[in-house]
Motif scaffolding. Structure first.
Motif, PDB file in Angstrom:
ATOM      1  N   CYS A  43       0.831  -1.288  -0.116  1.00 45.08           N
ATOM      2  CA  CYS A  43      -0.030   0.051  -0.103  1.00 45.08           C
ATOM      3  C   CYS A  43       1.040   1.318   0.012  1.00 45.08           C
ATOM      4  N   GLU A  44       0.767   2.046  -0.917  1.00 42.46           N
ATOM      5  CA  GLU A  44       1.776   3.240  -1.174  1.00 42.46           C
ATOM      6  C   GLU A  44       0.718   4.535  -0.806  1.00 42.46           C
ATOM      7  N   PHE A  45       1.068   5.195   0.156  1.00 42.19           N
ATOM      8  CA  PHE A  45       0.459   6.230   0.683  1.00 42.19           C
ATOM      9  C   PHE A  45       0.460   7.576   0.160  1.00 42.19           C
ATOM     10  N   SER A  46       1.852   7.753  -0.785  1.00 40.40           N
ATOM     11  CA  SER A  46       1.975   9.041  -1.294  1.00 40.40           C
ATOM     12  C   SER A  46       1.124   9.557  -1.974  1.00 40.40           C
ATOM     13  N   GLY A  47       0.736  10.907  -1.894  1.00 40.21           N
ATOM     14  CA  GLY A  47      -0.134  11.490  -2.596  1.00 40.21           C
ATOM     15  C   GLY A  47      -1.602  10.801  -2.467  1.00 40.21           C
ATOM     16  N   SER A  48      -1.917   9.946  -1.562  1.00 40.91           N
ATOM     17  CA  SER A  48      -3.367   9.495  -1.464  1.00 40.91           C
ATOM     18  C   SER A  48      -4.253  10.402  -0.700  1.00 40.91           C
ATOM     19  N   GLY A  49      -3.676  11.190   0.119  1.00 38.45           N
ATOM     20  CA  GLY A  49      -4.415  12.162   0.759  1.00 38.45           C
ATOM     21  C   GLY A  49      -4.911  11.808   2.131  1.00 38.45           C
ATOM     22  N   MET A  50      -4.620  10.572   2.629  1.00 36.86           N
ATOM     23  CA  MET A  50      -5.179   9.967   3.711  1.00 36.86           C
ATOM     24  C   MET A  50      -4.422  10.531   4.868  1.00 36.86           C
ATOM     25  N   PRO A  75      15.526   7.237   4.916  1.00 38.93           N
ATOM     26  CA  PRO A  75      15.371   8.723   4.359  1.00 38.93           C
ATOM     27  C   PRO A  75      15.909   8.873   3.208  1.00 38.93           C
ATOM     28  N   TRP A  76      16.737   8.140   2.770  1.00 38.40           N
ATOM     29  CA  TRP A  76      17.241   8.516   1.371  1.00 38.40           C
ATOM     30  C   TRP A  76      16.217   8.291   0.338  1.00 38.40           C
ATOM     31  N   LEU A  77      15.208   7.584   0.469  1.00 42.73           N
ATOM     32  CA  LEU A  77      14.154   7.325  -0.631  1.00 42.73           C
ATOM     33  C   LEU A  77      12.962   8.154  -0.100  1.00 42.73           C
ATOM     34  N   GLY A  78      13.101   8.749   1.042  1.00 42.20           N
ATOM     35  CA  GLY A  78      12.034   9.565   1.456  1.00 42.20           C
ATOM     36  C   GLY A  78      10.823   8.695   1.844  1.00 42.20           C
ATOM     37  N   GLN A  79      10.984   7.649   2.665  1.00 44.35           N
ATOM     38  CA  GLN A  79       9.925   6.458   2.780  1.00 44.35           C
ATOM     39  C   GLN A  79       9.996   6.038   4.182  1.00 44.35           C
ATOM     40  N   LEU A  80       9.011   5.847   4.736  1.00 43.19           N
ATOM     41  CA  LEU A  80       8.789   4.981   5.961  1.00 43.19           C
ATOM     42  C   LEU A  80       7.887   3.855   5.711  1.00 43.19           C
ATOM     43  N   SER A  81       8.675   2.677   6.045  1.00 43.83           N
ATOM     44  CA  SER A  81       7.810   1.457   5.722  1.00 43.83           C
ATOM     45  C   SER A  81       7.272   0.410   6.956  1.00 43.83           C
ATOM     46  N   TYR A  82       5.989   0.345   6.858  1.00 42.24           N
ATOM     47  CA  TYR A  82       5.538  -0.598   8.109  1.00 42.24           C
ATOM     48  C   TYR A  82       5.279  -2.189   7.359  1.00 42.24           C
ATOM     49  N   THR A  83       6.160  -3.008   7.668  1.00 39.36           N
ATOM     50  CA  THR A  83       5.862  -4.493   7.209  1.00 39.36           C
ATOM     51  C   THR A  83       5.025  -5.308   8.434  1.00 39.36           C
ATOM     52  N   GLY A  84       3.721  -5.893   7.947  1.00 38.66           N
ATOM     53  CA  GLY A  84       3.138  -6.803   8.691  1.00 38.66           C
ATOM     54  C   GLY A  84       3.167  -8.148   8.343  1.00 38.66           C
ATOM     55  N   LYS A  85       3.183  -8.921   9.331  1.00 41.05           N
ATOM     56  CA  LYS A  85       3.305 -10.482   8.879  1.00 41.05           C
ATOM     57  C   LYS A  85       2.430 -10.936  10.047  1.00 41.05           C
ATOM     58  N   ALA A  86       1.791 -12.121   9.356  1.00 39.98           N
ATOM     59  CA  ALA A  86       0.793 -13.001  10.139  1.00 39.98           C
ATOM     60  C   ALA A  86       0.778 -14.367   9.331  1.00 39.98           C
ATOM     61  N   ASP A  87       0.454 -15.345  10.232  1.00 34.47           N
ATOM     62  CA  ASP A  87       0.480 -16.738   9.849  1.00 34.47           C
ATOM     63  C   ASP A  87      -0.501 -17.012   8.985  1.00 34.47           C
ATOM     64  N   GLU A  88      -0.172 -17.731   8.023  1.00 32.56           N
ATOM     65  CA  GLU A  88      -1.107 -18.112   6.722  1.00 32.56           C
ATOM     66  C   GLU A  88      -1.947 -16.932   6.192  1.00 32.56           C
ATOM     67  N   ILE A  92       1.743  -7.608   4.392  1.00 29.68           N
ATOM     68  CA  ILE A  92       1.417  -6.295   4.021  1.00 29.68           C
ATOM     69  C   ILE A  92       2.297  -5.200   4.192  1.00 29.68           C
ATOM     70  N   ILE A  93       2.716  -4.385   3.161  1.00 25.48           N
ATOM     71  CA  ILE A  93       3.564  -3.324   3.448  1.00 25.48           C
ATOM     72  C   ILE A  93       3.032  -2.122   3.390  1.00 25.48           C
ATOM     73  N   LEU A  94       2.962  -1.199   4.229  1.00 22.93           N
ATOM     74  CA  LEU A  94       2.384   0.200   4.297  1.00 22.93           C
ATOM     75  C   LEU A  94       3.640   1.257   4.221  1.00 22.93           C
ATOM     76  N   SER A  95       3.690   1.793   2.897  1.00 23.71           N
ATOM     77  CA  SER A  95       4.642   2.836   2.725  1.00 23.71           C
ATOM     78  C   SER A  95       4.224   4.185   2.772  1.00 23.71           C
ATOM     79  N   LEU A  96       4.778   4.912   3.563  1.00 22.61           N
ATOM     80  CA  LEU A  96       4.415   6.434   3.750  1.00 22.61           C
ATOM     81  C   LEU A  96       5.362   7.452   3.196  1.00 22.61           C
ATOM     82  N   PRO A  97       5.325   8.356   2.829  1.00 31.48           N
ATOM     83  CA  PRO A  97       6.165   9.211   2.389  1.00 31.48           C
ATOM     84  C   PRO A  97       6.588  10.043   3.558  1.00 31.48           C
ATOM     85  N   VAL A  98       7.866  10.387   3.580  1.00 27.08           N
ATOM     86  CA  VAL A  98       8.728  11.352   4.629  1.00 27.08           C
ATOM     87  C   VAL A  98       9.438  12.247   3.856  1.00 27.08           C
ATOM     88  N   VAL A  99      10.055  13.291   4.453  1.00 27.59           N
ATOM     89  CA  VAL A  99      10.957  14.378   3.880  1.00 27.59           C
ATOM     90  C   VAL A  99      12.352  13.510   3.603  1.00 27.59           C
TER      91      VAL A  99
END
Length: 119
Positions: A43-50, A75-88, A92-99
């Motif tokens: 899920c790429e949140f850049s420009g989504s307005g969320m 920071p080099w990419l301007g991205q903050l990533s949250y990676t979620g894992k669950a059995d079976e 999910i990867i949540l990617s948010l923009p940062v400076v």
């Protein structure tokens, strides 16, 4: 990939996408069925307005469904990533923009455990 295996991966991803749509309907998503054991939903949140509160609610809902998250700053990419894992379930990867910080090219931050419930 065999049709049955792909169908199972897509069904699990579809259930995850329903949860994502409930909290953040305007986000850009990508499903990569060949990645990992159950596939990856990105899920790429850049420009989504969320708003940040929508993303926090999504994270809390996913944690309640068994996902455990790690957080990694790029920071080099301007991205903050949250990676979620669950059995079976798909990863999910949540990617948010940062400076962007082009000076931090050699600074590698390790992924650290993160909880949306405590945020």
């Amino acid at each position: 990939m065999h049709p049955r295996s792909l169908r199972h991966r897509m069904e699990k991803a579809a259930k995850l996408l329903v949860i994502i749509q409930k909290h953040t309907p305007e986000v850009d998503c990508l499903f990569a069925p060949e990645k990992g054991e159950q596939g990856h939903v990105v899920c790429e949140f850049s420009g989504s307005g969320m708003s940040r509160s929508n993303i926090l609610q999504l994270g809390k809902d996913l944690e309640a469904r068994g996902y455990q998250f790690t957080r990694k700053a790029n920071p080099w990419l301007g991205q903050l990533s949250y990676t979620g894992k669950a059995d079976e379930k798909p990863t999910i990867i949540l990617s948010l923009p940062v400076v962007k910080d082009r000076v931090a090219i050699n600074e590698d931050t390790p992924a650290t455990p993160y909880s949306f419930k405590e945020a």
